[in-house]
Design an enzyme around this catalytic site. Structure first.
Site, short mmCIF file in Angstrom:
data_model
loop_
_atom_site.label_atom_id
_atom_site.label_comp_id
_atom_site.label_asym_id
_atom_site.label_seq_id
_atom_site.Cartn_x
_atom_site.Cartn_y
_atom_site.Cartn_z
N SER A 107 12.04 -4.75 6.97
CA SER A 107 11.06 -4.05 6.29
C SER A 107 11.16 -2.73 6.03
O SER A 107 10.92 -2.27 4.92
CB SER A 107 9.63 -4.26 7.30
OG SER A 107 9.72 -5.57 7.82
N PHE A 108 11.92 -1.84 6.74
CA PHE A 108 11.96 -0.41 6.43
C PHE A 108 13.36 0.08 6.64
O PHE A 108 14.22 -0.50 7.50
CB PHE A 108 11.15 0.23 7.15
CG PHE A 108 9.62 -0.04 7.26
CD1 PHE A 108 8.96 0.61 6.20
CD2 PHE A 108 8.80 -0.79 8.22
CE1 PHE A 108 7.53 0.10 5.92
CE2 PHE A 108 7.56 -1.23 7.84
CZ PHE A 108 6.93 -0.64 6.85
N THR A 156 10.51 -6.24 12.43
CA THR A 156 10.03 -7.36 11.95
C THR A 156 10.09 -8.55 12.79
O THR A 156 9.06 -9.19 12.89
CB THR A 156 11.08 -7.44 10.57
OG1 THR A 156 10.97 -6.51 9.71
CG2 THR A 156 10.07 -8.63 9.66
N ASP A 167 22.10 -4.61 13.92
CA ASP A 167 20.98 -3.67 14.65
C ASP A 167 21.00 -4.02 15.91
O ASP A 167 21.13 -3.02 16.94
CB ASP A 167 19.88 -3.76 14.05
CG ASP A 167 19.12 -5.09 13.87
OD1 ASP A 167 19.68 -6.11 14.04
OD2 ASP A 167 17.94 -5.17 13.29
N1 LIG Z 1 6.39 5.44 10.00
C1 LIG Z 1 6.35 4.09 10.38
N2 LIG Z 1 6.36 3.41 8.94
C2 LIG Z 1 6.34 2.17 8.85
N3 LIG Z 1 6.14 1.20 9.92
C3 LIG Z 1 6.16 1.87 11.19
C4 LIG Z 1 6.02 3.32 11.38
N4 LIG Z 1 6.04 3.54 12.82
C5 LIG Z 1 5.77 2.14 13.47
N5 LIG Z 1 5.79 1.53 12.47
C6 LIG Z 1 5.77 -0.10 12.71
O1 LIG Z 1 6.95 -0.52 12.77
C7 LIG Z 1 7.27 -1.82 12.39
C8 LIG Z 1 8.57 -2.01 11.61
O2 LIG Z 1 9.50 -1.68 12.67
P1 LIG Z 1 11.07 -1.47 12.21
O3 LIG Z 1 11.87 -1.20 13.36
O4 LIG Z 1 11.15 -0.36 11.25
O5 LIG Z 1 11.44 -2.84 11.43
P2 LIG Z 1 12.46 -3.41 10.75
O6 LIG Z 1 13.84 -2.72 11.43
O7 LIG Z 1 12.70 -4.67 10.82
O8 LIG Z 1 12.38 -2.89 9.09
C9 LIG Z 1 6.02 -2.04 11.28
O9 LIG Z 1 5.25 -3.29 11.87
C10 LIG Z 1 4.95 -0.91 12.01
O10 LIG Z 1 3.98 -1.29 12.84
C1 LIG Z 2 17.09 -10.70 14.25
C2 LIG Z 2 16.87 -9.66 13.06
C3 LIG Z 2 16.26 -10.44 12.14
C4 LIG Z 2 16.28 -8.49 13.44
O1 LIG Z 2 15.91 -7.90 12.24
P1 LIG Z 2 14.96 -6.64 12.15
O2 LIG Z 2 13.63 -7.24 12.84
O3 LIG Z 2 15.25 -5.47 13.05
O4 LIG Z 2 14.61 -6.21 10.79
C5 LIG Z 2 18.14 -9.22 12.80
O5 LIG Z 2 19.13 -8.68 13.85
C6 LIG Z 2 19.08 -10.16 12.16
O6 LIG Z 2 19.01 -10.73 10.99
N1 LIG Z 2 20.18 -10.82 13.03
C7 LIG Z 2 20.93 -12.15 12.55
C8 LIG Z 2 20.76 -13.29 13.40
C9 LIG Z 2 21.05 -13.12 14.85
O7 LIG Z 2 21.18 -12.16 15.31
O8 LIG Z 2 21.34 -14.01 15.49
K LIG Z 3 15.57 -2.93 13.26
#
Ligand SMILES: Nc1ncnc2c1ncn2[C@@H]1O[C@H](COP(=O)(O)OP(=O)(O)O)[C@@H](O)[C@H]1O
Ligand SMILES: CC(C)(COP(=O)(O)O)[C@@H](O)C(=O)NCCC(=O)O
Ligand SMILES: [K+]
Length: 249
Positions: free
Chosen positions: A10-11, A125, A102
């Protein structure tokens, strides 16, 4: 100055460190490459010398970002890559390259900080749990939908669940049974997340007794922190591992 990036689904989480990898000079969470360039542009006296990143996005997206950064700042850009073993941690996947990078970096960071058995829980996410034993062996882990996915599945696949982000945030302030749709959904999903966490703790205890450290990371870690008071909330755990996997060359 060093630019660090954690590109999740997502981010993009980014930060700029002083050249000795000490002080944080700037940081942010953005939802696009453009947002990243804007955030970086706002840093006074930006003079990047090195960039390291981890991405769970497609190879194409990651390559596009890597060349954008290389072209814009004229710096080497190093991406974390999968490994079977690193810094005393042994990847437990049958196909080690399939473990999310990650997750891998958060595991490296967690094992380093704990110097022993640890449970790493990441709330992005998706939500992930990874078990690392005291000898560095990764026992494996779990993946389930995170808060944004649970909420959006309900909003997308039902006809009458519709509400905005502000209402969602307000509904999370209590966990008594909901008396409005937004409360029922937000609190229901929150309880699922917390139940997941408690189950992971039980499993960790069955392996290691009380002799392990719990790490919480990811953007939604604060949603579950109160059910694990003993946990270490480390928002930059992935960056700790990133520095280990991609040291300054
Ligand atoms: N500054 C921010 N901007 C966006 N999302 C945030 C922030 N702080 C906390 N969040 C929360 O973090 C979640 C996304 O987590 P994140 O670890 O960035 O996800 P991913 O690694 O999958 O992109 C969102 O659902 C939101 O609720
Ligand atoms: C499990 C995840 C989707 C988590 O991603 P995130 O929520 O941090 O964006 C990512 O680590 C991923 O794509 N993993 C590959 C599949 C696995 O770890 O088995
Ligand atoms: K992550």
């Amino acid at each position: 100055m060093i630019l660090e990036l954690d590109c999740g689904n997502s981010f993009i989480k980014w930060r700029v460190l002083a050249a000795n990898a000490g002080q944080v000079l700037g940081e942010g969470v953005v939802d696009s490459n453009l947002g990243l360039l804007e955030g970086l542009g706002a840093i006074k006296g930006l003079a990047l010398t090195f960039c390291r990143l981890v991405s769970v996005r497609t190879a194409e997206e990651t390559a596009a970002l890597t060349s954008l950064l290389g072209d814009t700042f004229d710096v080497p850009v190093v991406c974390a890559t999968p490994a079977r073993e690193m810094s005393g941690v042994r990847n437990g996947y049958e196909e080690f390259e399939r473990l999310g990078l990650d997750r891998w970096l958060a595991m490296l960071g967690g094992f380093h900080l704990a110097s022993g058995a640890c449970l790493v829980l990441d709330f992005g996410t998706a939500v992930t749990a990874d078990f690392i034993a005291a000898d560095g062996g990764h026992l494996g882990g779990f993946i389930c939908p995170g808060m944004p996915l649970m909420r959006n599945q309900l909003r997308t696949h039902t006809r009458k669940i519709r509400y905005g982000d502000l209402a969602a945030e307000q509904a999370q302030e209590s966990l008594v049974p909901g008396r409005a749709t937004v409360e029922a959904v937000e609190r229901g999903c929150l309880l699922m997340l917390r139940g997941f966490v408690l189950t992971q703790l039980e499993l960790a205890r069955s392996y290691w007794g009380e002799d392990f450290v719990v790490f919480l990371t990811g953007g939604d870690a604060s949603l579950v922190a109160e059910v694990v008071p003993q946990a270490r909330v480390v928002p930059d755990l992935v960056f700790v591992g990133l520095a280990m996997a991609c040291p300054l060359s």
